[in-house]
Design an enzyme around this catalytic site. Structure first.
Site, short mmCIF file in Angstrom:
data_model
loop_
_atom_site.label_atom_id
_atom_site.label_comp_id
_atom_site.label_asym_id
_atom_site.label_seq_id
_atom_site.Cartn_x
_atom_site.Cartn_y
_atom_site.Cartn_z
N ALA A 80 0.70 13.78 -22.82
CA ALA A 80 0.28 12.43 -23.22
C ALA A 80 1.16 11.88 -24.35
CB ALA A 80 -1.19 12.45 -23.64
N HIS A 134 -21.32 12.19 -27.47
CA HIS A 134 -20.80 11.29 -28.51
C HIS A 134 -20.64 9.85 -28.04
CE1 HIS A 134 -17.35 12.88 -26.38
NE2 HIS A 134 -16.60 11.89 -26.84
N LYS A 140 -0.68 6.57 -23.57
CA LYS A 140 -0.15 6.85 -24.92
C LYS A 140 1.36 6.60 -24.88
CE LYS A 140 -4.16 9.30 -24.85
NZ LYS A 140 -5.01 9.41 -23.67
N PHE A 160 -7.43 19.41 -24.85
CA PHE A 160 -8.13 18.14 -25.04
C PHE A 160 -9.47 18.21 -24.30
CE2 PHE A 160 -8.98 13.65 -23.90
CZ PHE A 160 -9.18 13.20 -25.18
N ASP A 161 -10.47 17.40 -24.75
CA ASP A 161 -11.82 17.56 -24.15
C ASP A 161 -11.88 17.30 -22.64
OD1 ASP A 161 -11.40 15.54 -26.07
OD2 ASP A 161 -13.35 14.66 -25.77
N ASP A 179 0.53 19.27 -21.10
CA ASP A 179 -0.28 18.05 -21.18
C ASP A 179 0.57 17.13 -22.06
OD1 ASP A 179 -1.88 15.98 -21.94
OD2 ASP A 179 -3.65 17.19 -22.33
N TYR A 230 0.84 -1.21 0.00
CA TYR A 230 0.00 0.00 0.00
C TYR A 230 0.87 1.25 0.00
CZ TYR A 230 -3.99 2.99 1.10
OH TYR A 230 -4.96 3.95 1.05
C1 LIG Z 1 -3.93 15.22 -25.04
C2 LIG Z 1 -4.72 14.40 -24.06
N1 LIG Z 1 -4.81 14.83 -22.79
C3 LIG Z 1 -5.48 14.12 -21.85
C4 LIG Z 1 -6.11 12.95 -22.17
C5 LIG Z 1 -6.89 12.21 -21.12
O1 LIG Z 1 -6.25 11.03 -20.78
P1 LIG Z 1 -7.03 9.73 -20.27
O2 LIG Z 1 -7.81 9.19 -21.42
O3 LIG Z 1 -5.93 8.82 -19.83
O4 LIG Z 1 -7.89 10.13 -19.14
C6 LIG Z 1 -6.04 12.47 -23.49
C7 LIG Z 1 -6.74 11.21 -23.86
O5 LIG Z 1 -6.91 10.86 -25.00
C8 LIG Z 1 -5.32 13.22 -24.45
O6 LIG Z 1 -5.23 12.83 -25.74
#
Ligand SMILES: Cc1ncc(COP(=O)(O)O)c(C=O)c1O
Length: 459
Positions: free
Chosen positions: A217, A450, A258, A124-125, A215, A72
């Site tokens: 990713a 979506h 990613k 990103f969304d 960000d 843990y």
């Molecule tokens: C640029 C970017 N930021 C954040 C995220 C969010 O990551 P997660 O899907 O691991 O929550 C994504 C996911 O596709 C992304 O492409």
């Protein structure tokens, strides 16, 4: 003689996938209410829905799974991951989370307040969602070139410095807790940001005393583009490019699904001790104790290895070359795709592909459905359905780009699969004049529609 590219790995284990008939797919997609998210994975031959968490791990990563320490607190696997994150980013503090949006949730809980403004390059969304959920506002400062699929620009993810500075001038500093630099920029088509732009944005942020977060990713893919397209970095190792890039910012969030080369995981790394202290409390509340944050020990171990593997030049070269090969092959067939081809996906321009389908009938969705029916390939709509309705007028928001994204999972599909995908698109492109009808929505959620939307064929 220049030899062709080939993968820097061989296959030790395979996962069978199977073809289906067109008749079966017509039935399945109807039963799925014409929403590709509703399909079972066994009903899909080549799954290009996302490159997130869908890649293949290496034998070394699987070995780490066996070595995972599930304690843990203070697990060895955590310490391995912490060492890797600090080594790669150079940041002082590290917090594990279960995925990227969880990293955003934890960090933004510590940093974003109602009325805040967070500029960035096409957030990103989930990033935007976590800002708006806290009644903040995300302001897009991406360069204009990003919104024209036919214009070539080596770094379409770049921030427009004038747009950014205007946000800094027009708003009090206390209202801007940070800016988000997304590398590569998913929303703009997996397009990279140049080191020159990162440096300039960093300088601007420093002059206004504003925090800069990445960000990250797809940061390794971004570093590959910097090496390939920015002369000053052609002889610099990817790992050194990454270190330099992170040095211009104050912290980062990362979806490790990613460029972490794992199926689940997330990272926060930063320099500010006060923010770290606040964030760890949120981490404990939302994710788990600070030495696992929603991840199993075995997954943290696999991520520690994956982070380094994703920085290997040969891996990145084969990864990006595969995506580019697919995009260029499709372009050769005349298929309109976002140029230049991005890092993780090929984006098909549905406005140019099927202009005869009324935009009110969701062109990109119609094209994605057709691709599934013809070839069993699952892509995803990045267009009007994703853009949702205006929260005030409840009218559809028609984005500048109406795209079908074909995201390529890492180390997963072969060259023959790319040939198959390109041929499928060519077949549909040849008969595009016949495509005149799209779809109507029969049911939708009030937000993030979506994922669960239901559709029927337009008559
Ligand atoms: C640029 C970017 N930021 C954040 C995220 C969010 O990551 P997660 O899907 O691991 O929550 C994504 C996911 O596709 C992304 O492409």
């Amino acid at each position: 003689m220049k030899l062709p590219y080939a993968e820097p790995y061989r296959i030790k284990m395979v996962e069978p996938i199977s073809q289906s008939t067109k008749e079966q797919r017509l039935e399945w997609i109807k039963a799925a209410d014409y929403n590709l998210f509703n399909l079972k994975s066994d009903q899909v031959y080549i799954d290009l829905l996302t490159d997130s968490g869908t890649g293949a791990m290496s034998d070394r990563q699987w070995a780490e799974v066996m070595l995972g320490d599930e304690s843990y607190a203070g697990s060895r696997s955590f310490l391995k991951l912490e060492a890797a994150v600090k080594d790669i980013t150079g940041y002082t503090y590290f917090i594990p989370t279960h995925q990227g949006r969880a990293a955003e949730n934890v960090l933004f809980s510590a940093m974003v307040k109602e009325g805040d403004i967070i500029p960035g390059n096409s957030h990103f969304d989930t990033t935007k969602g976590h800002i708006e959920f806290r009644k903040g506002k995300a302001i897009d400062c991406t360069i204009d070139e990003a919104f024209d699929t036919s214009v070539y620009h080596p770094f379409k993810g770049n921030v427009d410095l004038n747009k950014l500075e205007n946000v800094f001038i027009e708003n009090p500093k206390e209202k801007i807790p940070f800016i988000v630099m997304t590398v590569t920029c998913n929303t703009a088509g997996g397009q990279p940001v140049s080191m020159e732009n990162i440096k300039a944005v960093s300088k601007l942020c420093k002059s206004y005393d504003i925090t800069m977060l990445f960000d990250s990713a797809r940061y390794a893919e971004n570093c590959y583009f910097i090496k390939e397209r920015e002369v000053a970095y052609k002889d610099v190792e990817i790992k050194a490019i990454a270190k330099e890039m992170f040095s211009y910012g104050d912290g980062m969030t990362m979806s490790s699904k990613k460029d972490g080369l794992v199926n689940m995981g997330g990272v926060i790394a930063l320099n500010n001790e006060e923010v770290y202290r606040t964030a760890i409390t949120f981490n404990i509340m939302y994710e788990g104790f600070i030495t696992y944050g929603g991840m199993s020990g075995r997954d943290m171990g696999a991520l520690a290895v994956g982070l380094y593997e994703a920085l290997e030049y040969d891996y990145l070269a084969s990864r990006i070359t595969q995506v580019q090969y697919l995009g260029e092959k499709m372009a050769e067939f005349g298929v309109p795709v976002q140029q230049p081809i991005g890092g993780h996906a090929v984006y098909v321009d549905a406005n140019k592909f099927v202009p005869n389908i009324p935009k009110e009938e969701y062109r990109a969705q119609a094209l994605a459905i057709e691709l599934y029916i013809i070839a069993g390939i699952r892509g995803v709509e990045i267009g009007t359905i994703l853009a949702d309705r205006d929260p005030v007028t409840r009218e559809n928001r028609y984005p500048e780009l109406e795209l079908v994204r074909l995201a390529i999972p890492r180390r997963t599909y072969t060259h023959n699969h790319m040939e198959y995908i390109a041929a499928a698109l060519e077949t549909i492109y040849r008969s595009r004049a016949e495509a005149k009808k799209g779809y109507h929505i029969t049911w939708e959620a009030t937000i993030m529609r979506h994922f669960t939307v239901k559709l029927e064929k337009a008559k």
